[in-house]
Motif scaffolding. Sequence first.
Motif, PDB file in Angstrom:
ATOM      1  N   ARG A 169       1.013  -1.058  -0.263  1.00 48.06           N
ATOM      2  CA  ARG A 169       0.185   0.235   0.074  1.00 48.06           C
ATOM      3  C   ARG A 169       0.828   1.435  -0.011  1.00 48.06           C
ATOM      4  O   ARG A 169       0.433   2.084  -0.663  1.00 48.06           O
ATOM      5  CB  ARG A 169      -1.018  -0.010   1.184  1.00 48.06           C
ATOM      6  N   GLU A 170       1.758   1.223   0.799  1.00 49.39           N
ATOM      7  CA  GLU A 170       2.811   2.380   1.043  1.00 49.39           C
ATOM      8  C   GLU A 170       3.541   2.759  -0.383  1.00 49.39           C
ATOM      9  O   GLU A 170       3.739   3.718  -0.666  1.00 49.39           O
ATOM     10  CB  GLU A 170       3.908   2.010   1.955  1.00 49.39           C
ATOM     11  N   ARG A 171       3.590   1.662  -0.870  1.00 48.86           N
ATOM     12  CA  ARG A 171       4.551   1.816  -2.346  1.00 48.86           C
ATOM     13  C   ARG A 171       3.562   1.875  -3.423  1.00 48.86           C
ATOM     14  O   ARG A 171       4.031   2.287  -4.838  1.00 48.86           O
ATOM     15  CB  ARG A 171       5.503   0.745  -2.581  1.00 48.86           C
ATOM     16  N   GLY A 172       2.346   1.839  -3.438  1.00 47.65           N
ATOM     17  CA  GLY A 172       1.293   1.826  -4.530  1.00 47.65           C
ATOM     18  C   GLY A 172       1.368   0.737  -5.191  1.00 47.65           C
ATOM     19  O   GLY A 172       1.209   0.680  -6.513  1.00 47.65           O
ATOM     20  N   LEU A 173       1.735  -0.657  -4.846  1.00 47.57           N
ATOM     21  CA  LEU A 173       1.819  -1.526  -5.551  1.00 47.57           C
ATOM     22  C   LEU A 173       0.789  -2.552  -5.521  1.00 47.57           C
ATOM     23  O   LEU A 173       0.146  -2.818  -4.350  1.00 47.57           O
ATOM     24  CB  LEU A 173       3.138  -2.591  -5.026  1.00 47.57           C
ATOM     25  N   ALA A 174       0.104  -2.903  -6.776  1.00 46.33           N
ATOM     26  CA  ALA A 174      -1.018  -3.660  -6.549  1.00 46.33           C
ATOM     27  C   ALA A 174      -0.758  -5.075  -6.268  1.00 46.33           C
ATOM     28  O   ALA A 174       0.292  -5.822  -6.943  1.00 46.33           O
ATOM     29  CB  ALA A 174      -1.846  -3.639  -8.008  1.00 46.33           C
ATOM     30  N   LEU A 175      -1.435  -5.738  -5.272  1.00 40.92           N
ATOM     31  CA  LEU A 175      -0.888  -7.274  -5.119  1.00 40.92           C
ATOM     32  C   LEU A 175      -1.921  -8.194  -5.908  1.00 40.92           C
ATOM     33  O   LEU A 175      -1.473  -9.490  -5.995  1.00 40.92           O
ATOM     34  CB  LEU A 175      -1.457  -7.478  -3.613  1.00 40.92           C
ATOM     35  N   ASP A 176      -2.894  -7.765  -6.600  1.00 40.16           N
ATOM     36  CA  ASP A 176      -3.933  -8.604  -7.337  1.00 40.16           C
ATOM     37  C   ASP A 176      -3.040  -8.963  -8.755  1.00 40.16           C
ATOM     38  O   ASP A 176      -3.923  -8.726  -9.732  1.00 40.16           O
ATOM     39  CB  ASP A 176      -5.227  -8.149  -7.276  1.00 40.16           C
ATOM     40  N   VAL A 177      -2.235  -9.364  -8.691  1.00 37.06           N
ATOM     41  CA  VAL A 177      -1.480  -9.689 -10.174  1.00 37.06           C
ATOM     42  C   VAL A 177      -1.076 -11.065 -10.138  1.00 37.06           C
ATOM     43  O   VAL A 177      -1.491 -11.974  -9.375  1.00 37.06           O
ATOM     44  CB  VAL A 177       0.267  -9.243 -10.188  1.00 37.06           C
ATOM     45  N   GLN A 178      -0.872 -11.341 -11.721  1.00 37.74           N
ATOM     46  CA  GLN A 178      -0.606 -12.840 -11.903  1.00 37.74           C
ATOM     47  C   GLN A 178       0.611 -13.514 -10.903  1.00 37.74           C
ATOM     48  O   GLN A 178       1.739 -12.722 -11.073  1.00 37.74           O
ATOM     49  CB  GLN A 178      -0.166 -12.956 -13.321  1.00 37.74           C
ATOM     50  N   VAL A 179       0.208 -14.608 -10.442  1.00 42.76           N
ATOM     51  CA  VAL A 179       1.163 -15.196  -9.697  1.00 42.76           C
ATOM     52  C   VAL A 179       2.497 -15.664 -10.822  1.00 42.76           C
ATOM     53  O   VAL A 179       1.964 -16.403 -11.814  1.00 42.76           O
ATOM     54  CB  VAL A 179       0.832 -16.400  -8.754  1.00 42.76           C
ATOM     55  N   HIS A 180       3.763 -15.558 -10.528  1.00 38.68           N
ATOM     56  CA  HIS A 180       4.808 -15.925 -11.626  1.00 38.68           C
ATOM     57  C   HIS A 180       4.816 -17.562 -11.432  1.00 38.68           C
ATOM     58  O   HIS A 180       4.810 -18.000 -10.468  1.00 38.68           O
ATOM     59  CB  HIS A 180       6.123 -15.084 -11.247  1.00 38.68           C
ATOM     60  N   PRO A 181       5.051 -18.072 -12.626  1.00 41.03           N
ATOM     61  CA  PRO A 181       5.342 -19.488 -12.659  1.00 41.03           C
ATOM     62  C   PRO A 181       6.268 -19.859 -11.689  1.00 41.03           C
ATOM     63  O   PRO A 181       6.155 -20.996 -11.412  1.00 41.03           O
ATOM     64  CB  PRO A 181       5.806 -19.569 -13.944  1.00 41.03           C
ATOM     65  N   THR A 182       7.386 -19.247 -11.571  1.00 44.39           N
ATOM     66  CA  THR A 182       8.293 -19.663 -10.595  1.00 44.39           C
ATOM     67  C   THR A 182       7.882 -19.567  -9.061  1.00 44.39           C
ATOM     68  O   THR A 182       8.159 -20.776  -8.269  1.00 44.39           O
ATOM     69  CB  THR A 182       9.628 -19.073 -10.625  1.00 44.39           C
ATOM     70  N   CYS A 183       7.009 -18.781  -8.760  1.00 46.75           N
ATOM     71  CA  CYS A 183       6.461 -18.749  -7.495  1.00 46.75           C
ATOM     72  C   CYS A 183       5.287 -19.674  -7.272  1.00 46.75           C
ATOM     73  O   CYS A 183       5.244 -20.371  -6.307  1.00 46.75           O
ATOM     74  CB  CYS A 183       5.684 -17.330  -7.123  1.00 46.75           C
ATOM     75  N   ARG A 184       4.493 -19.904  -8.494  1.00 46.10           N
ATOM     76  CA  ARG A 184       3.610 -21.028  -8.362  1.00 46.10           C
ATOM     77  C   ARG A 184       4.146 -22.470  -8.219  1.00 46.10           C
ATOM     78  O   ARG A 184       3.793 -23.175  -7.505  1.00 46.10           O
ATOM     79  CB  ARG A 184       3.060 -20.965  -9.697  1.00 46.10           C
TER      80      ARG A 184
END
Length: 207
Positions: free
Chosen positions: A88-103
């Motif tokens: 929130r502080e950095r204005g970053l959206a969290l509802d993004v696509q999960v990267h294949p590596t993270c997945r």
Amino acid sequence: MSPQTLLVRYRALWDSATRHPFLEGVRTGALPEPAFRRWLVQDYHFVRGLLTSQAYVLAAAPRPDQRVVASGLLALVDELDWFEGHARERGLALDVQVHPTCREYVDFLQSLRHAPYPAQITALWACERAYLDAWTGAAPGAEPYRDFVRRWTQPAFAQYVASLESCASRALGPASAAEQEAAEEAFRRVAELERAFWEMTWEGGEP
Ligand code: HMH
């Protein structure tokens, strides 16, 4: 076999999982901003997945391990709040696509619910130990990243990792050869996926 045996046996692999230009950038302040943003957003999703996998570990935990695994679960819930605050502080959206590596990492951890308990607790310990070692190498960190370095280097976190190591040690002691093999394989896989996670932050493109 003990958790320490694994760290010694796979020293080079472990180093590659816990040392990376990303962490060097955190230490010096030269970290490219897109890499940091990508890490923050994807690690949030990683922790969401870790929370689910740790709930499976709790379900399988023997009586003496319940408190440490359950307290770690609650700490992850707090960590999600903390990530949401930083985003929130950095204005970053969290509802993004999960990267294949993270997945892939999350899917692997969740797949361990079908593995014997020694493999489950060894993987959980390795996952947290990786962050302890990685961020300790970046300490105290450049000013913009201090809060992140602090989170995974504070004594309470080191104590949590030591408690997980005790649980893993107790599980591995009496484990069968097949169970030990499964735990060793899980350790290797965690190390490889940790390395891949840092590599992911380094790839081009916005988070
Ligand atoms: C990729 N590994 C990764 N993210 C984390 N937050 C941790 C370990 C520690 O919880």
